[in-house]
Design a protein around this motif. Structure first.
Motif, PDB file in Angstrom:
ATOM      1  N   UNK A   1       0.829  -1.202   0.000  1.00 52.22           N
ATOM      2  CA  UNK A   1       0.000   0.000   0.000  1.00 52.22           C
ATOM      3  C   UNK A   1       0.875   1.268   0.000  1.00 52.22           C
ATOM      4  N   UNK A   2       1.913   1.263   0.824  1.00 50.32           N
ATOM      5  CA  UNK A   2       2.808   2.421   0.909  1.00 50.32           C
ATOM      6  C   UNK A   2       3.492   2.669  -0.432  1.00 50.32           C
ATOM      7  N   UNK A   3       3.985   1.586  -1.035  1.00 49.91           N
ATOM      8  CA  UNK A   3       4.680   1.726  -2.311  1.00 49.91           C
ATOM      9  C   UNK A   3       3.750   2.303  -3.377  1.00 49.91           C
ATOM     10  N   UNK A   4       2.526   1.763  -3.412  1.00 52.79           N
ATOM     11  CA  UNK A   4       1.566   2.197  -4.433  1.00 52.79           C
ATOM     12  C   UNK A   4       1.148   3.647  -4.230  1.00 52.79           C
ATOM     13  N   UNK A   5       1.102   4.052  -2.979  1.00 46.13           N
ATOM     14  CA  UNK A   5       0.780   5.442  -2.668  1.00 46.13           C
ATOM     15  C   UNK A   5       1.860   6.374  -3.220  1.00 46.13           C
ATOM     16  N   UNK A   6       3.110   5.974  -3.037  1.00 42.37           N
ATOM     17  CA  UNK A   6       4.221   6.774  -3.555  1.00 42.37           C
ATOM     18  C   UNK A   6       4.188   6.824  -5.080  1.00 42.37           C
ATOM     19  N   UNK A   7       3.820   5.706  -5.671  1.00 41.33           N
ATOM     20  CA  UNK A   7       3.720   5.616  -7.121  1.00 41.33           C
ATOM     21  C   UNK A   7       2.613   6.546  -7.621  1.00 41.33           C
ATOM     22  N   UNK A   8       1.498   6.469  -6.956  1.00 39.26           N
ATOM     23  CA  UNK A   8       0.333   7.254  -7.347  1.00 39.26           C
ATOM     24  C   UNK A   8       0.624   8.757  -7.224  1.00 39.26           C
ATOM     25  N   UNK A   9       1.359   9.106  -6.172  1.00 38.30           N
ATOM     26  CA  UNK A   9       1.685  10.524  -5.951  1.00 38.30           C
ATOM     27  C   UNK A   9       2.943  10.954  -6.701  1.00 38.30           C
ATOM     28  N   UNK A  10       3.392  10.099  -7.601  1.00 35.72           N
ATOM     29  CA  UNK A  10       4.535  10.395  -8.462  1.00 35.72           C
ATOM     30  C   UNK A  10       5.823  10.717  -7.712  1.00 35.72           C
ATOM     31  N   UNK A  11       5.980  10.070  -6.567  1.00 35.74           N
ATOM     32  CA  UNK A  11       7.251  10.159  -5.852  1.00 35.74           C
ATOM     33  C   UNK A  11       8.193   9.076  -6.360  1.00 35.74           C
ATOM     34  N   UNK A  12       7.644   8.167  -7.149  1.00 34.56           N
ATOM     35  CA  UNK A  12       8.398   7.049  -7.720  1.00 34.56           C
ATOM     36  C   UNK A  12       7.926   6.831  -9.136  1.00 34.56           C
ATOM     37  N   UNK A  13       8.767   6.198  -9.968  1.00 37.01           N
ATOM     38  CA  UNK A  13       8.233   5.621 -11.196  1.00 37.01           C
ATOM     39  C   UNK A  13       8.341   4.098 -11.067  1.00 37.01           C
ATOM     40  N   UNK A  14       7.496   3.401 -11.791  1.00 41.46           N
ATOM     41  CA  UNK A  14       7.417   1.943 -11.674  1.00 41.46           C
ATOM     42  C   UNK A  14       8.802   1.316 -11.733  1.00 41.46           C
ATOM     43  N   UNK A  15       9.078   0.440 -10.785  1.00 42.11           N
ATOM     44  CA  UNK A  15      10.370  -0.239 -10.768  1.00 42.11           C
ATOM     45  C   UNK A  15      11.364   0.400  -9.805  1.00 42.11           C
ATOM     46  N   UNK A  16      11.195   1.684  -9.495  1.00 43.70           N
ATOM     47  CA  UNK A  16      12.062   2.320  -8.494  1.00 43.70           C
ATOM     48  C   UNK A  16      11.943   1.573  -7.172  1.00 43.70           C
ATOM     49  N   UNK A  17      13.002   1.623  -6.398  1.00 46.38           N
ATOM     50  CA  UNK A  17      12.959   0.922  -5.119  1.00 46.38           C
ATOM     51  C   UNK A  17      12.756   1.890  -3.956  1.00 46.38           C
ATOM     52  N   UNK A  18      12.295   1.336  -2.838  1.00 42.55           N
ATOM     53  CA  UNK A  18      12.213   2.109  -1.603  1.00 42.55           C
ATOM     54  C   UNK A  18      13.046   1.395  -0.534  1.00 42.55           C
ATOM     55  N   UNK A  19      13.360   2.106   0.538  1.00 40.58           N
ATOM     56  CA  UNK A  19      13.939   1.470   1.719  1.00 40.58           C
ATOM     57  C   UNK A  19      12.894   1.513   2.823  1.00 40.58           C
ATOM     58  N   UNK A  20      12.945   0.515   3.685  1.00 41.34           N
ATOM     59  CA  UNK A  20      11.951   0.418   4.746  1.00 41.34           C
ATOM     60  C   UNK A  20      12.671   0.292   6.083  1.00 41.34           C
ATOM     61  N   UNK A  21      12.214   1.038   7.084  1.00 43.99           N
ATOM     62  CA  UNK A  21      12.801   0.903   8.425  1.00 43.99           C
ATOM     63  C   UNK A  21      11.693   0.577   9.430  1.00 43.99           C
ATOM     64  N   UNK A  22      11.917  -0.451  10.247  1.00 44.43           N
ATOM     65  CA  UNK A  22      10.866  -0.943  11.143  1.00 44.43           C
ATOM     66  C   UNK A  22      11.372  -1.018  12.593  1.00 44.43           C
ATOM     67  N   UNK A  23      10.658  -0.365  13.519  1.00 38.97           N
ATOM     68  CA  UNK A  23      11.012  -0.527  14.940  1.00 38.97           C
ATOM     69  C   UNK A  23      10.619  -1.936  15.373  1.00 38.97           C
ATOM     70  N   UNK A  24      11.592  -2.713  15.821  1.00 37.03           N
ATOM     71  CA  UNK A  24      11.397  -4.158  15.888  1.00 37.03           C
ATOM     72  C   UNK A  24      11.457  -4.722  17.302  1.00 37.03           C
ATOM     73  N   UNK A  25      10.591  -5.702  17.546  1.00 37.55           N
ATOM     74  CA  UNK A  25      10.575  -6.416  18.814  1.00 37.55           C
ATOM     75  C   UNK A  25      10.609  -7.909  18.549  1.00 37.55           C
ATOM     76  N   UNK A  26       9.440  -8.458  18.236  1.00 35.26           N
ATOM     77  CA  UNK A  26       9.322  -9.886  17.993  1.00 35.26           C
ATOM     78  C   UNK A  26       9.639 -10.272  16.539  1.00 35.26           C
ATOM     79  N   UNK A  27      10.009  -9.309  15.718  1.00 40.51           N
ATOM     80  CA  UNK A  27      10.437  -9.511  14.338  1.00 40.51           C
ATOM     81  C   UNK A  27       9.299  -9.874  13.385  1.00 40.51           C
ATOM     82  N   UNK A  28       8.049  -9.603  13.774  1.00 40.98           N
ATOM     83  CA  UNK A  28       6.935  -9.910  12.885  1.00 40.98           C
ATOM     84  C   UNK A  28       6.765  -8.870  11.787  1.00 40.98           C
ATOM     85  N   UNK A  29       6.782  -7.612  12.183  1.00 40.87           N
ATOM     86  CA  UNK A  29       6.513  -6.533  11.246  1.00 40.87           C
ATOM     87  C   UNK A  29       7.570  -6.462  10.141  1.00 40.87           C
TER      88      UNK A  29
END
Ligand SMILES: *Cc1c(COP(=O)(O)O)cnc(C)c1O
Length: 495
Positions: free
Chosen positions: A242-270
């Motif tokens: 959903x996040x990626x598609x939102x960026x695509x839709x808002x033209x912050x990305x073009x198809x195929x561009x990559x993103x980086x993701x950072x997650x505050x982690x505990x049990x490693x599920x997210x």
């Protein structure tokens, strides 16, 4: 059909609905897909989908023994006006990073993203497998999971839920959230003991075969809502798409561009859900694992050694205060080339010596991961910095991730050629006291609602119903028991 194996044993193969029903394999392993499914539609085609429509496109690949009608019903029952925005998981931009707000559900923490759908996945799975028993969820909680599970299962037909919490071991707001829980199928019990006593008591009940047989005769089947259930993991993959598609839709990305993701982690599920999204074909470059002072994962990613033999530190981001990250077992299995023997051996080392080391080959398969950590002081500084610079307020968990991203800017400029998406896991209102301490730089000894009001006025924010609603709500659960009375409490509730 998709099949699920145990991380510790090749011979276990279950259908998706069986894996959801069972939760944990009898050999102690977790259920993993035989093969990670690949998104079968072009990313561009998904751009205009609503959250629910997208959830269907992702989840149908993992739960392919559900009919379209069954799965859509689960999704529609979960992601409705329980969320305070039709977007379900909005993406906010602030000070150079995107914050994926996963806290717009009923209990204002990201656990709602999965626990609002798990009850429907479970009851549907029961029906599909001709299980007619009522499902009884037993949960021990240190605060957040209990309330999210209660909110998810309350009044869901065919289920009951019992939550045990340490009587004096949760915050006043967390306690109020739980003891005011409505729903005739809910029971909330304060235990005279700490979280470990609650957890041990619950495990003891789960391992009591005689007791389980006895209540099964009466039509009750015990199950667990904790984060090792595959039915909790898969719904979390959706919001990365959903996040990626939102960026695509808002033209912050073009198809195929990559993103980086950072997650505050505990049990490693997210963060594992983000790893699965990447392996399904979502263009994610780096997966950045952020820890607080309990930085066992940071050390693991840097050395290949997982060592839980260390002091347990209580922090202002309590949902990340964890020394055994259960879901890491799934990652170990995958980086070992889906090898249950190797995984079982490492888990044996962990349970016997509290420690294991992965092989060089496994290390090579971790190259998409990066890790960082933020001390308590750095976390508070980050809340203050972001608020002062932009007016945006972070909770204490999100701030850990935000601080890690900020620190990486110095060393790894290349990361910032791509959008960085930070998983924002709780509303600042859930941890108002710590957040205001960070912003004010001092602590007054006021009650939690004082800080809630101060946060609303200083941050120019609307107080969420999850907090406002409990100010004057009636207390419905007053039962407190000794730690050795938990089984009796379950028996009485099932009469
Ligand atoms: C549970 C939780 C986390 C940790 O998520 P994991 O999936 O266990 O790694 C982080 N932040 C908050 C607010 C949480 O409730």
């Amino acid at each position: 059909m998709m099949l699920y194996n145990s991380t510790r044993n090749k011979n276990t193969t279950l259908s998706p609905s069986q894996a959801i029903l069972k939760g944990l394999s009898d050999d102690g392993g977790l259920f993993v897909p035989e093969k990670i499914p690949v998104m079968d539609r072009k990313i561009d085609e998904l751009k205009e989908l609503t959250y629910r429509e997208l959830a269907y496109e992702v989840m149908k690949l993992w739960f392919d023994d559900f009919t379209e009608e069954e799965l859509k019903k689960c999704i529609d029952s979960a992601y409705d006006d329980k969320f305070d925005t039709p977007e379900i998981a909005p993406l906010a931009y602030s000070g150079g990073a995107y914050y994926l707000e996963l806290y717009h559900g009923k209990t204002i923490a990201f656990k709602d993203m999965a626990l609002s759908i798990l009850p429907y996945l479970m009851t549907t799975s029961a029906r599909k497998n001709n299980v007619e028993d009522e499902i009884v969820i037993l949960t021990a909680t240190s605060g957040d999971t209990g309330k999210a599970a209660l909110a998810g299962f309350a009044d869901v037909k065919g289920t009951r839920i019992i939550v045990f919490y340490p009587k004096d071991g949760v915050s006043p707001i967390q306690k109020l959230q739980m003891v005011t829980q409505e729903g005739d199928n809910t029971l909330v019990v304060g235990v005279d003991g700490n979280f470990d006593d609650c957890q041990t008591g619950v495990k003891r009940i789960f391992n009591d075969e005689d007791f389980k047989a006895e209540i099964l005769k009466k039509g009750y089947r015990l199950s667990s809502a904790n984060s090792i259930n595959i039915g909790r993991l898969v719904p979390q993959i959706v919001y990365y798409f959903y996040a990626y598609l939102k960026l695509l839709k808002n033209e912050k990305l073009v198809t195929g561009d990559k993103i980086n993701v950072c997650v505050p982690t505990g049990n490693f599920g997210n963060i594992l859900a983000a790893y699965y999204a990447k392996n399904m074909g979502l263009p994610i470059d780096k997966l950045i694992c952020a820890s607080n002072d309990n930085k066992v994962l940071f050390d693991f990613f840097n050395s290949g050694v997982y060592d839980r033999n260390r002091e347990f530190i209580l922090t202002a981001s309590p949902s990340m205060d964890i020394l055994i990250s259960s879901n890491l077992e799934r990652l170990l299995y995958h980086i070992a080339g889906n090898d249950p023997e190797k995984t079982a051996k490492l888990m044996k080392d962990l349970s016997e010596g509290g420690k294991y080391e992965i092989t060089d080959d496994m290390k090579k398969n971790l190259e998409s991961f990066m890790a960082g950590y933020a001390s308590q002081e750095e976390t508070f500084k980050e809340i203050k910095r972001v608020f002062t610079d932009t007016g945006y307020v972070l909770d204490t968990h999100t701030a850990v991730a935000s601080s890690v991203v900020c620190a990486l800017k110095g060393k790894h400029q290349e990361l910032f050629n791509k959008p960085v998406v930070i998983a924002s896991t709780a509303s600042p209102f859930k941890f108002a006291k710590s957040v205001m301490y960070a912003i004010n730089g001092r602590e007054d000894e006021k009650d939690d609602f004082y800080y809630v009001d101060e946060l609303a006025s200083k941050g120019n924010l609307v107080i969420p119903e999850a907090v406002n609603g409990i100010r004057n709500a009636a207390v419905r659960h007053r039962m407190t028991i000794a730690a050795d009375e938990m089984k009796k409490a379950v028996t009485d509730f099932l009469k």
